[in-house]
Scaffold this motif. Structure first.
Motif, PDB file in Angstrom:
ATOM      1  N   LYS A  25      48.654  24.181  51.807  1.00 15.09           N
ATOM      2  CA  LYS A  25      49.799  23.378  51.366  1.00 15.09           C
ATOM      3  C   LYS A  25      50.964  24.285  50.988  1.00 15.09           C
ATOM      4  O   LYS A  25      52.118  24.014  51.312  1.00 15.09           O
ATOM      5  CB  LYS A  25      49.387  22.510  50.181  1.00 15.09           C
ATOM      6  CG  LYS A  25      50.412  21.486  49.788  1.00 15.09           C
ATOM      7  CD  LYS A  25      49.875  20.591  48.699  1.00 15.09           C
ATOM      8  CE  LYS A  25      50.928  19.599  48.269  1.00 15.09           C
ATOM      9  NZ  LYS A  25      50.464  18.753  47.183  1.00 15.09           N
ATOM     10  N   LYS A  26      50.629  25.385  50.313  1.00 16.28           N
ATOM     11  CA  LYS A  26      51.660  26.342  49.916  1.00 16.28           C
ATOM     12  C   LYS A  26      52.302  26.976  51.149  1.00 16.28           C
ATOM     13  O   LYS A  26      53.518  27.164  51.212  1.00 16.28           O
ATOM     14  CB  LYS A  26      51.042  27.427  49.032  1.00 16.28           C
ATOM     15  CG  LYS A  26      52.017  28.428  48.490  1.00 16.28           C
ATOM     16  CD  LYS A  26      51.302  29.444  47.632  1.00 16.28           C
ATOM     17  CE  LYS A  26      52.261  30.498  47.117  1.00 16.28           C
ATOM     18  NZ  LYS A  26      51.564  31.524  46.335  1.00 16.28           N
ATOM     19  N   ALA A  27      51.493  27.302  52.144  1.00 17.84           N
ATOM     20  CA  ALA A  27      52.003  27.921  53.363  1.00 17.84           C
ATOM     21  C   ALA A  27      52.802  26.928  54.208  1.00 17.84           C
ATOM     22  O   ALA A  27      53.716  27.324  54.935  1.00 17.84           O
ATOM     23  CB  ALA A  27      50.853  28.489  54.171  1.00 17.84           C
ATOM     24  N   ALA A  28      52.476  25.638  54.098  1.00 15.70           N
ATOM     25  CA  ALA A  28      53.140  24.626  54.919  1.00 15.70           C
ATOM     26  C   ALA A  28      54.543  24.296  54.397  1.00 15.70           C
ATOM     27  O   ALA A  28      55.405  23.912  55.178  1.00 15.70           O
ATOM     28  CB  ALA A  28      52.298  23.358  54.972  1.00 15.70           C
ATOM     29  N   THR A  29      54.774  24.434  53.107  1.00 12.61           N
ATOM     30  CA  THR A  29      56.103  24.124  52.571  1.00 12.61           C
ATOM     31  C   THR A  29      57.071  25.225  53.000  1.00 12.61           C
ATOM     32  O   THR A  29      56.753  26.416  52.913  1.00 12.61           O
ATOM     33  CB  THR A  29      56.087  24.039  51.032  1.00 12.61           C
ATOM     34  OG1 THR A  29      55.560  25.246  50.503  1.00 12.61           O
ATOM     35  CG2 THR A  29      55.258  22.870  50.558  1.00 12.61           C
ATOM     36  N   PRO A  30      58.252  24.837  53.444  1.00  9.55           N
ATOM     37  CA  PRO A  30      59.203  25.851  53.896  1.00  9.55           C
ATOM     38  C   PRO A  30      59.698  26.692  52.718  1.00  9.55           C
ATOM     39  O   PRO A  30      59.868  26.179  51.612  1.00  9.55           O
ATOM     40  CB  PRO A  30      60.343  25.030  54.502  1.00  9.55           C
ATOM     41  CG  PRO A  30      60.224  23.687  53.887  1.00  9.55           C
ATOM     42  CD  PRO A  30      58.774  23.492  53.562  1.00  9.55           C
TER      43      PRO A  30
END
Length: 168
Positions: free
Chosen positions: A121-126
């Motif tokens: 989730k952290k990696a998916a947020t720009p």
């Protein structure tokens, strides 16, 4: 110094002299390493024998062991998910959470851990650019300006009230 076993008389007395201040539970001899390894091998044989099921009377073949074991108990190696698969699993978990399921159960149902979910989730947020900081500074400046205007209006109103009351 006396060596154990050199003289029969001393070899009999030696354990008694050595263990005078020890509790009785510590006086028992521990089995040798060789004896322990034999015991371990015997236990392994017993476990293997218990694992084997007896042959069936009517000659039917037993079901394979893989079918009997639950799927959750089998541990597989790490799987590397593509970004598309990650997005799909994140969406699946979000739907489950939206329907009232807990994060833990939703992540387990998707086949990943909670920690993996948070990392994905952290990696998916720009990544946020410096625009947020600029916006914050602009808001602070506007807030300062509006506070000054409010203070000026309150001073004028206060002065008018003093004139009407005849205090000034």
């Amino acid at each position: 110094m006396l060596k154990v076993g050199t003289n029969r008389k001393w070899s009999i007395i030696w354990p008694t002299l050595r263990n005078l201040n020890r509790p009785k539970s510590l006086l028992k001899r521990r089995p040798s390493r060789r004896h322990l390894s034999r015991r371990r091998k015997f236990r392994e044989r017993e476990v293997k024998a218990e694992a084997k099921q007896p042959a069936r009377k009517n000659g039917a073949k037993a079901a394979p062991a893989a079918a009997e074991a639950p799927a959750a108990a089998v541990r597989t190696g790490r799987k590397i998910y593509s970004s598309k698969e990650r997005a799909q699993k994140l969406g699946q978990i979000e739907k489950s959470i939206g329907s009232g399921e807990t994060l833990k159960s939703a992540a387990r149902q998707a086949g990943i851990s909670e920690q993996t979910y948070y990392q994905w989730k952290k990696a998916a947020t720009p990544p946020s650019d410096g625009g947020d900081l600029k916006d914050l500074l602009a808001l602070e400046d506007e807030n300062k300006r509006l506070k000054g205007l409010l203070a000026e209006r309150l001073r004028k109103e206060n002065a008018e009230l003093k004139k009407k009351l005849g205090l000034a």
